[in-house]
Design an enzyme around this catalytic site. Structure first.
Site, mmCIF file in Angstrom:
data_model
loop_
_atom_site.group_PDB
_atom_site.id
_atom_site.type_symbol
_atom_site.label_atom_id
_atom_site.label_comp_id
_atom_site.label_asym_id
_atom_site.label_seq_id
_atom_site.Cartn_x
_atom_site.Cartn_y
_atom_site.Cartn_z
ATOM 1 N N TYR A 155 0.269 -93.237 -32.166
ATOM 2 C CA TYR A 155 0.293 -93.907 -30.847
ATOM 3 C C TYR A 155 -0.563 -93.131 -29.841
ATOM 4 O O TYR A 155 -0.795 -93.611 -28.727
ATOM 5 C CB TYR A 155 1.720 -94.041 -30.286
ATOM 6 C CG TYR A 155 2.691 -94.833 -31.135
ATOM 7 C CD1 TYR A 155 2.265 -95.598 -32.214
ATOM 8 C CD2 TYR A 155 4.058 -94.817 -30.851
ATOM 9 C CE1 TYR A 155 3.170 -96.305 -32.989
ATOM 10 C CE2 TYR A 155 4.966 -95.529 -31.621
ATOM 11 C CZ TYR A 155 4.505 -96.263 -32.691
ATOM 12 O OH TYR A 155 5.414 -96.967 -33.447
ATOM 13 N N LYS A 203 6.445 -89.873 -35.870
ATOM 14 C CA LYS A 203 6.084 -90.292 -37.235
ATOM 15 C C LYS A 203 4.753 -89.696 -37.643
ATOM 16 O O LYS A 203 3.838 -89.588 -36.825
ATOM 17 C CB LYS A 203 5.976 -91.826 -37.310
ATOM 18 C CG LYS A 203 7.082 -92.561 -36.598
ATOM 19 C CD LYS A 203 6.964 -94.071 -36.710
ATOM 20 C CE LYS A 203 7.913 -94.745 -35.734
ATOM 21 N NZ LYS A 203 7.396 -94.845 -34.350
ATOM 22 N N ASP A 210 11.196 -92.824 -29.138
ATOM 23 C CA ASP A 210 10.477 -93.023 -30.401
ATOM 24 C C ASP A 210 8.979 -93.107 -30.151
ATOM 25 O O ASP A 210 8.509 -94.021 -29.468
ATOM 26 C CB ASP A 210 10.929 -94.323 -31.082
ATOM 27 C CG ASP A 210 10.102 -94.596 -32.330
ATOM 28 O OD1 ASP A 210 10.314 -93.873 -33.328
ATOM 29 O OD2 ASP A 210 9.242 -95.493 -32.318
ATOM 30 N N HIS A 246 5.348 -92.832 -41.517
ATOM 31 C CA HIS A 246 5.136 -94.100 -40.794
ATOM 32 C C HIS A 246 5.049 -95.312 -41.734
ATOM 33 O O HIS A 246 5.461 -96.421 -41.378
ATOM 34 C CB HIS A 246 3.846 -93.988 -39.967
ATOM 35 C CG HIS A 246 3.807 -94.851 -38.763
ATOM 36 N ND1 HIS A 246 3.313 -94.426 -37.559
ATOM 37 C CD2 HIS A 246 4.214 -96.122 -38.557
ATOM 38 C CE1 HIS A 246 3.408 -95.406 -36.674
ATOM 39 N NE2 HIS A 246 3.956 -96.442 -37.253
HETATM 40 P P1 NDP Z 1 9.685 -104.917 -28.358
HETATM 41 O O1 NDP Z 1 10.567 -105.885 -29.041
HETATM 42 O O2 NDP Z 1 10.248 -103.658 -27.833
HETATM 43 O O3 NDP Z 1 8.947 -105.706 -27.176
HETATM 44 C C1 NDP Z 1 8.061 -105.092 -26.300
HETATM 45 C C2 NDP Z 1 7.247 -106.186 -25.599
HETATM 46 O O4 NDP Z 1 8.093 -107.042 -24.843
HETATM 47 C C3 NDP Z 1 6.234 -105.645 -24.647
HETATM 48 O O5 NDP Z 1 5.144 -106.537 -24.618
HETATM 49 C C4 NDP Z 1 7.003 -105.640 -23.318
HETATM 50 O O6 NDP Z 1 6.078 -105.766 -22.229
HETATM 51 C C5 NDP Z 1 7.880 -106.873 -23.442
HETATM 52 N N1 NDP Z 1 9.218 -106.696 -22.825
HETATM 53 C C6 NDP Z 1 9.949 -105.566 -22.779
HETATM 54 N N2 NDP Z 1 11.157 -105.786 -22.212
HETATM 55 C C7 NDP Z 1 11.178 -107.094 -21.878
HETATM 56 C C8 NDP Z 1 12.155 -107.897 -21.258
HETATM 57 N N3 NDP Z 1 13.325 -107.402 -20.871
HETATM 58 N N4 NDP Z 1 11.844 -109.202 -21.047
HETATM 59 C C9 NDP Z 1 10.649 -109.716 -21.430
HETATM 60 N N5 NDP Z 1 9.680 -108.989 -22.041
HETATM 61 C C10 NDP Z 1 9.953 -107.688 -22.275
HETATM 62 O O7 NDP Z 1 8.487 -104.649 -29.383
HETATM 63 P P2 NDP Z 1 7.525 -103.431 -29.768
HETATM 64 O O8 NDP Z 1 6.661 -103.968 -30.815
HETATM 65 O O9 NDP Z 1 6.947 -102.821 -28.590
HETATM 66 O O10 NDP Z 1 8.498 -102.395 -30.498
HETATM 67 C C11 NDP Z 1 9.296 -101.439 -29.829
HETATM 68 C C12 NDP Z 1 9.061 -100.071 -30.392
HETATM 69 O O11 NDP Z 1 9.199 -100.064 -31.806
HETATM 70 C C13 NDP Z 1 7.645 -99.539 -30.188
HETATM 71 O O12 NDP Z 1 7.406 -99.090 -28.874
HETATM 72 C C14 NDP Z 1 7.595 -98.444 -31.206
HETATM 73 O O13 NDP Z 1 8.298 -97.311 -30.728
HETATM 74 C C15 NDP Z 1 8.327 -99.099 -32.369
HETATM 75 N N6 NDP Z 1 7.403 -99.750 -33.330
HETATM 76 C C16 NDP Z 1 7.276 -99.184 -34.575
HETATM 77 C C17 NDP Z 1 6.444 -99.722 -35.521
HETATM 78 C C18 NDP Z 1 6.357 -99.097 -36.870
HETATM 79 O O14 NDP Z 1 5.478 -99.468 -37.663
HETATM 80 N N7 NDP Z 1 7.212 -98.157 -37.198
HETATM 81 C C19 NDP Z 1 5.630 -100.919 -35.237
HETATM 82 C C20 NDP Z 1 5.859 -101.464 -33.904
HETATM 83 C C21 NDP Z 1 6.724 -100.895 -33.009
HETATM 84 P P3 NDP Z 1 6.105 -104.713 -20.986
HETATM 85 O O15 NDP Z 1 5.885 -103.348 -21.552
HETATM 86 O O16 NDP Z 1 4.977 -105.181 -20.127
HETATM 87 O O17 NDP Z 1 7.458 -104.868 -20.345
#
Ligand code: NDP
Length: 290
Positions: free
Chosen positions: A47, A72, A42, A105
């Site tokens: 992005y 998106k 995704d 989006h």
């Molecule tokens: P997530 O719930 O996926 O969390 C990601 C965060 O948690 C990062 O800071 C990551 O850090 C950390 N993390 C990842 N795995 C672990 C783990 N196993 N243990 C502890 N910490 C962890 O949130 P996101 O907001 O990143 O959302 C995921 C996806 O959703 C995005 O990448 C995007 O594709 C989508 N999205 C869509 C939006 C929209 O408006 N449509 C808005 C926001 C997100 P690190 O990378 O350092 O591991």
């Protein structure tokens, strides 16, 4: 594990997100995700890493048909003609001829006609076989109902913020009533850690205790919870050990009482932008050509 979209297309339930993944690490993260088994990626025009997502997919060496690519259209590209062109920009950067799932989006409440125009462009792309499925993101029930009234193809997916601290039951119900799959963004509540001020979902004692009972991590419990409740989820990480951890969720099951306990953590507090406040003035930004 797949979910079947309302047009019959099969989509992997668990995918890999790349929001905030810097372009310079995106290709490696995507290739690693595909190596450990993810088959849905995704991304989004906004992005600014679609080119590197495409590079990561090619690096993984899988057949194109094995990877479900989702992106998106950003609000700055809304309107029928602009959105048709935005497809060319995204497909060009990704280096694919066809996008598996293309979403709007955000709704633009102050310019809903442009939102409808953008969605009609998605319908054209679908009819022309340039995308396999179309949908929306961050559409609240009223916007969704308005869109469905004014267009022909019911969205296949509504990607919205869902994690144990913000579950949007009204949005999930509206999606289900239209036959739309809810896809959870910030599925592990990442936004409660990188934007939050209080306890993050990763440190929540109730989630930790369920995780301990299964010998799994809080992240794995949250992902399993989505899959068990019929949602798609797209966790993000740039760290190989977490990329693997977040996919290692198919060897345990949560009990109904545990699902209920996770549902009960909802605080009603949104981490992302208030959908009604999204305007071109506040959030518009140009999306470069391919
Ligand atoms: P997530 O719930 O996926 O969390 C990601 C965060 O948690 C990062 O800071 C990551 O850090 C950390 N993390 C990842 N795995 C672990 C783990 N196993 N243990 C502890 N910490 C962890 O949130 P996101 O907001 O990143 O959302 C995921 C996806 O959703 C995005 O990448 C995007 O594709 C989508 N999205 C869509 C939006 C929209 O408006 N449509 C808005 C926001 C997100 P690190 O990378 O350092 O591991």
């Amino acid at each position: 594990m797949n979910v079947t979209l309302n047009n019959g297309v099969e989509m992997p339930a668990l995918g890999f997100g790349v929001f905030q993944t810097p372009p310079e690490t995106t290709a490696a993260s995507v290739a690693e995700a595909l190596r450990v088994g993810y088959r849905l990626i995704d991304t989004a025009a906004s992005y600014f890493n679609e080119r590197e997502v495409g590079e990561g997919i090619r690096r993984a060496g899988l057949d194109r048909s094995e990877v479900f690519v989702e992106t998106k259209i950003w609000i700055s590209d809304y309107g029928y003609d602009q959105t048709l062109h935005a497809f060319d920009k995204s497909a060009g950067k990704l280096g694919v001829e066809r996008i598996d799932l293309l979403l709007l989006h955000q709704a633009l409440p102050t310019d809903f006609d442009k939102t409808v125009g953008a969605y009609k462009a998605l319908e054209t792309l679908l009819a022309d076989g340039k995308v396999r499925a179309i949908g929306v993101s961050n559409f609240m029930p009223d916007a969704l109902a308005k869109l469905v009234d004014q267009t022909d193809v019911v969205p296949a997916v509504n990607q919205v913020e869902v994690h144990p601290y913000f579950t949007q039951p009204d949005v999930q119900r509206a999606n289900a009533a239209h036959g739309i799959i809810t896809q959870a963004w910030s599925p592990m509540g990442g936004i409660t850690s990188y934007r939050g001020t209080g306890t993050s979902t990763f440190d929540d004692p109730a989630i930790a205790s369920i995780a301990a009972a299964h010998g799994k991590t809080p992240a794995q419990v949250m992902i399993r919870w989505h899959l068990r409740e019929g949602r798609s989820a797209i966790p993000k990480s740039v760290r190989p050990e977490r990329i693997a951890e977040n996919f290692d969720v198919f060897d345990f099951e949560l009990a109904p009482a545990e699902l209920k306990a996770l549902d009960a953590l909802d605080t009603g507090v949104r981490g992302g932008p208030e959908p009604d406040d999204v305007t071109l003035e506040a959030y518009g930004r140009p999306i470069p050509e391919a």
